[in-house]
Motif scaffolding. Sequence first.
Motif, PDB file in Angstrom:
ATOM      1  N   LEU A 107       3.289   5.956  -5.718  1.00 11.53           N
ATOM      2  CA  LEU A 107       3.094   6.033  -7.166  1.00 11.53           C
ATOM      3  C   LEU A 107       1.827   6.776  -7.565  1.00 11.53           C
ATOM      4  O   LEU A 107       1.616   7.067  -8.736  1.00 11.53           O
ATOM      5  N   ARG A 108       1.004   7.068  -6.580  1.00 16.89           N
ATOM      6  CA  ARG A 108      -0.303   7.678  -6.869  1.00 16.89           C
ATOM      7  C   ARG A 108      -0.165   9.051  -7.519  1.00 16.89           C
ATOM      8  O   ARG A 108       0.675   9.868  -7.140  1.00 16.89           O
ATOM      9  N   ASN A 109      -1.010   9.291  -8.526  1.00 18.06           N
ATOM     10  CA  ASN A 109      -1.096  10.599  -9.179  1.00 18.06           C
ATOM     11  C   ASN A 109      -2.519  11.105  -8.971  1.00 18.06           C
ATOM     12  O   ASN A 109      -3.472  10.539  -9.507  1.00 18.06           O
ATOM     13  N   ASN A 110      -2.650  12.147  -8.194  1.00 17.65           N
ATOM     14  CA  ASN A 110      -3.985  12.646  -7.848  1.00 17.65           C
ATOM     15  C   ASN A 110      -4.734  13.255  -9.036  1.00 17.65           C
ATOM     16  O   ASN A 110      -5.908  13.571  -8.942  1.00 17.65           O
ATOM     17  N   PHE A 142       0.828  -1.212   0.000  1.00 22.49           N
ATOM     18  CA  PHE A 142       0.000   0.000   0.000  1.00 22.49           C
ATOM     19  C   PHE A 142       0.861   1.260   0.000  1.00 22.49           C
ATOM     20  O   PHE A 142       0.488   2.271  -0.612  1.00 22.49           O
ATOM     21  N   LEU A 143       2.013   1.208   0.651  1.00 19.64           N
ATOM     22  CA  LEU A 143       2.922   2.359   0.630  1.00 19.64           C
ATOM     23  C   LEU A 143       3.437   2.602  -0.784  1.00 19.64           C
ATOM     24  O   LEU A 143       3.519   3.762  -1.235  1.00 19.64           O
ATOM     25  N   ALA A 144       3.774   1.522  -1.493  1.00 16.17           N
ATOM     26  CA  ALA A 144       4.226   1.660  -2.875  1.00 16.17           C
ATOM     27  C   ALA A 144       3.121   2.273  -3.736  1.00 16.17           C
ATOM     28  O   ALA A 144       3.379   3.149  -4.579  1.00 16.17           O
ATOM     29  N   ALA A 145       1.889   1.834  -3.531  1.00 15.90           N
ATOM     30  CA  ALA A 145       0.765   2.385  -4.289  1.00 15.90           C
ATOM     31  C   ALA A 145       0.579   3.864  -3.987  1.00 15.90           C
ATOM     32  O   ALA A 145       0.298   4.671  -4.891  1.00 15.90           O
ATOM     33  N   TYR A 146       0.747   4.232  -2.725  1.00 15.64           N
ATOM     34  CA  TYR A 146       0.568   5.634  -2.331  1.00 15.64           C
ATOM     35  C   TYR A 146       1.659   6.512  -2.937  1.00 15.64           C
ATOM     36  O   TYR A 146       1.387   7.633  -3.393  1.00 15.64           O
ATOM     37  N   ASP A 196      -4.984   5.452 -12.182  1.00 17.51           N
ATOM     38  CA  ASP A 196      -3.983   4.581 -12.797  1.00 17.51           C
ATOM     39  C   ASP A 196      -4.322   3.136 -12.445  1.00 17.51           C
ATOM     40  O   ASP A 196      -4.431   2.779 -11.271  1.00 17.51           O
ATOM     41  N   LEU A 197      -4.460   2.294 -13.484  1.00 20.87           N
ATOM     42  CA  LEU A 197      -4.808   0.900 -13.253  1.00 20.87           C
ATOM     43  C   LEU A 197      -3.715   0.142 -12.510  1.00 20.87           C
ATOM     44  O   LEU A 197      -3.998  -0.822 -11.791  1.00 20.87           O
ATOM     45  N   SER A 198      -2.447   0.557 -12.678  1.00 20.77           N
ATOM     46  CA  SER A 198      -1.358  -0.119 -11.969  1.00 20.77           C
ATOM     47  C   SER A 198      -1.482   0.100 -10.458  1.00 20.77           C
ATOM     48  O   SER A 198      -1.135  -0.783  -9.661  1.00 20.77           O
ATOM     49  N   ILE A 199      -1.995   1.260 -10.069  1.00 23.74           N
ATOM     50  CA  ILE A 199      -2.228   1.524  -8.654  1.00 23.74           C
ATOM     51  C   ILE A 199      -3.314   0.600  -8.130  1.00 23.74           C
ATOM     52  O   ILE A 199      -3.218   0.027  -7.037  1.00 23.74           O
ATOM     53  N   LEU A 200      -4.369   0.435  -8.926  1.00 23.12           N
ATOM     54  CA  LEU A 200      -5.446  -0.466  -8.543  1.00 23.12           C
ATOM     55  C   LEU A 200      -4.942  -1.897  -8.370  1.00 23.12           C
ATOM     56  O   LEU A 200      -5.364  -2.607  -7.457  1.00 23.12           O
ATOM     57  N   ALA A 201      -4.022  -2.315  -9.243  1.00 21.48           N
ATOM     58  CA  ALA A 201      -3.477  -3.670  -9.155  1.00 21.48           C
ATOM     59  C   ALA A 201      -2.708  -3.853  -7.851  1.00 21.48           C
ATOM     60  O   ALA A 201      -2.855  -4.880  -7.160  1.00 21.48           O
ATOM     61  N   LEU A 202      -1.900  -2.858  -7.489  1.00 18.61           N
ATOM     62  CA  LEU A 202      -1.159  -2.929  -6.231  1.00 18.61           C
ATOM     63  C   LEU A 202      -2.112  -2.967  -5.042  1.00 18.61           C
ATOM     64  O   LEU A 202      -1.929  -3.746  -4.105  1.00 18.61           O
ATOM     65  N   GLU A 203      -3.141  -2.142  -5.081  1.00 17.82           N
ATOM     66  CA  GLU A 203      -4.096  -2.104  -3.970  1.00 17.82           C
ATOM     67  C   GLU A 203      -4.892  -3.399  -3.869  1.00 17.82           C
ATOM     68  O   GLU A 203      -5.271  -3.819  -2.774  1.00 17.82           O
ATOM     69  N   ALA A 204      -5.141  -4.045  -4.993  1.00 14.07           N
ATOM     70  CA  ALA A 204      -5.834  -5.334  -4.968  1.00 14.07           C
ATOM     71  C   ALA A 204      -4.962  -6.390  -4.287  1.00 14.07           C
ATOM     72  O   ALA A 204      -5.446  -7.202  -3.481  1.00 14.07           O
ATOM     73  N   VAL A 205      -3.665  -6.372  -4.597  1.00 15.67           N
ATOM     74  CA  VAL A 205      -2.731  -7.295  -3.941  1.00 15.67           C
ATOM     75  C   VAL A 205      -2.667  -7.002  -2.445  1.00 15.67           C
ATOM     76  O   VAL A 205      -2.706  -7.910  -1.611  1.00 15.67           O
TER      77      VAL A 205
END
Length: 263
Positions: free
Chosen positions: A102-105, A96-100, A109-118
């Motif tokens: 990489l987040r672009n407000n 979740f830290l990695a997703a945060y 971004d679908l890659s963020i969603l993939a990380l959050e799903a994991v």
Amino acid sequence: MKSKAHIKTHPLHPILISFPVAFLSGTLLFDLLAVVTGNMSLWQAGSYLELAGMISAVVAAVPGIIDFKYTVPPDSSAKKRAARHGLMNSAMLIVFLAAYILRNNESADLSILALEAVGTALLVTAGWMGGTLVHRNHIGVYNRYANGGKWKEARLNVSDGLIEAAEESELKKDQMKLLLVGDKRIVLGRSENGYVAFDDRCSHKGGSLADGTMICGTVQCPWHGSQFSTETGEVKAGPASQKINTYPTTQMGGKIYVRFPEP
């Protein structure tokens, strides 16, 4: 086992984990809705939830670490399960830290969603393991039975092979006290025939016998129901197949002593 991080016997860790579970699962939900609807205010809300979830996860981890070190019985199946529980939660937090980071407000971004799903999958799995620790291993559960007395615990030293374990009248019949002697855990109990002492480790899966039930000269492990003689340590009922160690006790000057073999 009574939690070491508690408020009036109510363990803090199970209370606090509600917050990261809600915040981090909400993160995935809000971000998914943002991608589907194109509403970036939902994406912004997901960012706030993600930050709150990570902070609350760190806060919840503190009493969890305390319980892992001081409450979970050593050399037991619960200790291994608790270690995996902690490692999985750590991995979840990193994802979740990695997703945060990489987040672009400005854009979803679908890659963020993939990380959050994991991360959410890790969160659910770690939560399932935590539930097993509570419901199967009774970690943090204060389950003193009728007439069993309040939980008693003392850290003691050996002097001339003897442990000054308790006052003569401290325990009533079928009550127990946990003695921490170096890295050893010994249970002092009072049966119909007087005081007894034995190892605080079920020979089956390492459950705490001090957290179990003692009656009629028999102690029962709270995890799987194995029963042992408090005088000889012999197995009276399985699934345990090996006896437990017992120690001689003596009364002197109104105090109870346990004879402990020094290394």
